[in-house]
Design an enzyme around this catalytic site. Structure first.
Site, mmCIF file in Angstrom:
data_model
loop_
_atom_site.group_PDB
_atom_site.id
_atom_site.type_symbol
_atom_site.label_atom_id
_atom_site.label_comp_id
_atom_site.label_asym_id
_atom_site.label_seq_id
_atom_site.Cartn_x
_atom_site.Cartn_y
_atom_site.Cartn_z
ATOM 1 N N HIS A 8 22.555 6.204 18.738
ATOM 2 C CA HIS A 8 21.763 6.126 19.973
ATOM 3 C C HIS A 8 20.503 5.287 19.782
ATOM 4 O O HIS A 8 19.591 5.345 20.604
ATOM 5 C CB HIS A 8 21.387 7.541 20.454
ATOM 6 N N PRO A 32 23.211 27.562 15.225
ATOM 7 C CA PRO A 32 22.991 29.002 15.440
ATOM 8 C C PRO A 32 23.668 29.510 16.715
ATOM 9 O O PRO A 32 23.899 30.702 16.863
ATOM 10 C CB PRO A 32 21.464 29.136 15.538
ATOM 11 N N CYS A 36 9.285 -10.547 22.750
ATOM 12 C CA CYS A 36 10.094 -11.088 21.653
ATOM 13 C C CYS A 36 9.311 -12.217 20.977
ATOM 14 O O CYS A 36 8.871 -13.160 21.650
ATOM 15 C CB CYS A 36 11.414 -11.607 22.206
ATOM 16 N N THR A 65 24.314 19.945 17.187
ATOM 17 C CA THR A 65 24.644 19.215 18.418
ATOM 18 C C THR A 65 25.426 20.117 19.366
ATOM 19 O O THR A 65 26.317 20.853 18.949
ATOM 20 C CB THR A 65 25.387 17.888 18.121
ATOM 21 N N GLN A 120 22.947 11.189 16.244
ATOM 22 C CA GLN A 120 22.649 10.901 17.655
ATOM 23 C C GLN A 120 21.139 10.851 17.857
ATOM 24 O O GLN A 120 20.664 10.526 18.935
ATOM 25 C CB GLN A 120 23.212 12.013 18.540
ATOM 26 N N CYS A 144 18.094 -12.084 22.158
ATOM 27 C CA CYS A 144 17.889 -12.535 20.777
ATOM 28 C C CYS A 144 18.350 -11.397 19.869
ATOM 29 O O CYS A 144 18.049 -10.238 20.122
ATOM 30 C CB CYS A 144 16.417 -12.834 20.507
HETATM 31 N N1 APR Z 1 19.684 24.220 13.548
HETATM 32 C C1 APR Z 1 20.875 23.764 14.002
HETATM 33 N N2 APR Z 1 21.153 23.627 15.309
HETATM 34 C C2 APR Z 1 20.188 23.954 16.181
HETATM 35 C C3 APR Z 1 18.934 24.432 15.772
HETATM 36 C C4 APR Z 1 18.694 24.568 14.389
HETATM 37 N N3 APR Z 1 17.537 25.009 13.910
HETATM 38 N N4 APR Z 1 18.183 24.664 16.887
HETATM 39 C C5 APR Z 1 18.950 24.348 17.942
HETATM 40 N N5 APR Z 1 20.164 23.926 17.520
HETATM 41 C C6 APR Z 1 21.294 23.470 18.315
HETATM 42 C C7 APR Z 1 21.389 24.053 19.695
HETATM 43 O O1 APR Z 1 22.053 25.303 19.667
HETATM 44 C C8 APR Z 1 22.183 22.976 20.443
HETATM 45 O O2 APR Z 1 23.570 23.252 20.355
HETATM 46 O O3 APR Z 1 21.143 22.083 18.520
HETATM 47 C C9 APR Z 1 21.879 21.699 19.662
HETATM 48 C C10 APR Z 1 21.060 20.671 20.430
HETATM 49 O O4 APR Z 1 21.821 20.218 21.522
HETATM 50 P P1 APR Z 1 21.269 19.084 22.510
HETATM 51 O O5 APR Z 1 19.880 19.437 22.909
HETATM 52 O O6 APR Z 1 22.264 18.913 23.589
HETATM 53 O O7 APR Z 1 21.165 17.798 21.580
HETATM 54 P P2 APR Z 1 22.322 16.788 21.161
HETATM 55 O O8 APR Z 1 23.643 17.476 21.065
HETATM 56 O O9 APR Z 1 21.843 16.064 19.974
HETATM 57 O O10 APR Z 1 22.346 15.814 22.397
HETATM 58 C C11 APR Z 1 23.178 14.681 22.333
HETATM 59 O O11 APR Z 1 22.435 13.856 24.438
HETATM 60 O O12 APR Z 1 20.648 13.667 25.847
HETATM 61 C C12 APR Z 1 21.457 12.984 24.984
HETATM 62 O O13 APR Z 1 20.949 11.032 23.792
HETATM 63 C C13 APR Z 1 20.653 12.405 23.829
HETATM 64 O O14 APR Z 1 21.254 12.238 21.511
HETATM 65 C C14 APR Z 1 21.202 13.108 22.621
HETATM 66 C C15 APR Z 1 22.578 13.531 23.078
#
Ligand code: APR
Length: 279
Positions: free
Chosen positions: A127, A236, A167, A210, A107, A139
């Site tokens: 994304h 974590p 472009c 994520t 993502q 294009c």
């Molecule tokens: N290792 C693993 N996970 C971690 C670490 C780490 N060192 N540090 C933080 N995290 C975790 C957090 O606990 C959280 O659950 O990473 C996650 C980040 O979550 P988000 O900030 O919500 O990011 P993401 O899930 O990638 O967001 C998805 O939302 O805003 C949109 O397009 C944007 O791609 C993004 C999408």
């Protein structure tokens, strides 16, 4: 770090089943590279507020194309100054070991997976990414944002620089190659169908870093689980993806930072694939 028995068993089962090993990554995998996440305490949407989220929209770009570009160029400058970490590097090693049995669906728009060395063929950036732009008139194709922007933060030069954001084929304006909140996933720009097919071929699916704040990671993990894959979540902090993995048959979760957990997971998969009995 060492893995618990449940996680070791999950990896063993998932790899032995012979399907693909699919990683689905989010912002947390880049957190230790110094790239801000979105929803945590220091996350971009938390600290910069709803106003920042409204900039990540087609509506904002349509109304204020120059401000939108400048906002994206600021974000691009942030990620260009970051370097891949041990988690990104371990996934490069895993791709070399597994070849076409490996897939990475990210993502993240920071391109750190690609800069670390994962191939664009086996990495699906659902994304988009901050490195690219594409024509607003349709294009086909994504082209790199010109190098002239590498020294961005140079707003006084904007009137000269903005002319580079057109472009080359038709002269129309370009837009950042990122999926905005008010847009839809598609195959042509974001390879979403490909991502679903890859998930359906997984026998081991690892979600990492994520929050599940947008549903796509859970949807892909769900496709993999339905096709029989073992799920593992690395984060974590507890969240929807961890609970999904723990509820799924044979699934496991690692409550640790990506740079600790991913190299150990990769070591174990590599040993198993090469037939070295370290399990
Ligand atoms: N290792 C693993 N996970 C971690 C670490 C780490 N060192 N540090 C933080 N995290 C975790 C957090 O606990 C959280 O659950 O990473 C996650 C980040 O979550 P988000 O900030 O919500 O990011 P993401 O899930 O990638 O967001 C998805 O939302 O805003 C949109 O397009 C944007 O791609 C993004 C999408």
């Amino acid at each position: 770090m060492s893995l618990d028995d449940r996680t070791i068993e999950a990896i063993h089962t998932g790899v032995s089943a012979g399907g693909s090993v699919v990683f689905v990554s989010g912002a947390g995998i880049s957190a230790e590279s110094g790239v801000r996440t979105y929803r945590g305490e220091d996350g971009m949407w938390t600290t910069d507020g709803a106003a920042a989220m409204s900039k990540a929209t087609l509506a904002y770009f349509s109304r204020y194309p120059e401000r939108s570009w400048q906002w994206h160029l600021d974000r691009r400058a942030e990620v260009l100054s970051a370097e891949p970490n041990a988690a990104h590097e371990a996934l490069v090693r895993l791709e070399a070991v597994l070849g076409d049995r490996f897939a990475l669906i990210t993502q993240n728009v920071d391109r750190l997976h690609i800069r670390a060395g994962n191939s664009t063929r086996r990495t699906v950036e659902i994304h988009g990414h901050y490195g690219g732009m594409r024509c607003t008139a349709g294009c086909v194709g994504v082209v790199p944002i010109p190098n002239e922007f590498d020294a961005w933060r140079d707003e006084p030069n904007w009137p000269k620089l903005r002319d580079l954001l057109v472009c080359l084929r038709c002269g129309f304006a370009t837009r950042p190659h990122v999926l905005w909140f008010d847009e839809f996933y598609d195959e042509a720009n974001y390879r979403m169908k490909t991502a679903g097919s890859l998930a359906a071929r997984a026998s081991l699916c690892v979600t990492v870093g994520t929050s599940g704040g947008v549903p796509v990671a859970a949807r892909l993990a769900g496709i993999a689980a339905k096709a029989g894959a073992v799920l593992i979540d690395v984060n974590p902090t507890d969240g929807d993806l961890r609970q999904l993995a723990l509820r799924s048959p044979g699934g496991a979760a690692i409550a640790a930072p990506a740079s600790d957990a991913i190299p150990v997971i990769v070591d174990l998969i590599e040993s198993q694939v090469r037939g070295v009995d370290r399990i």
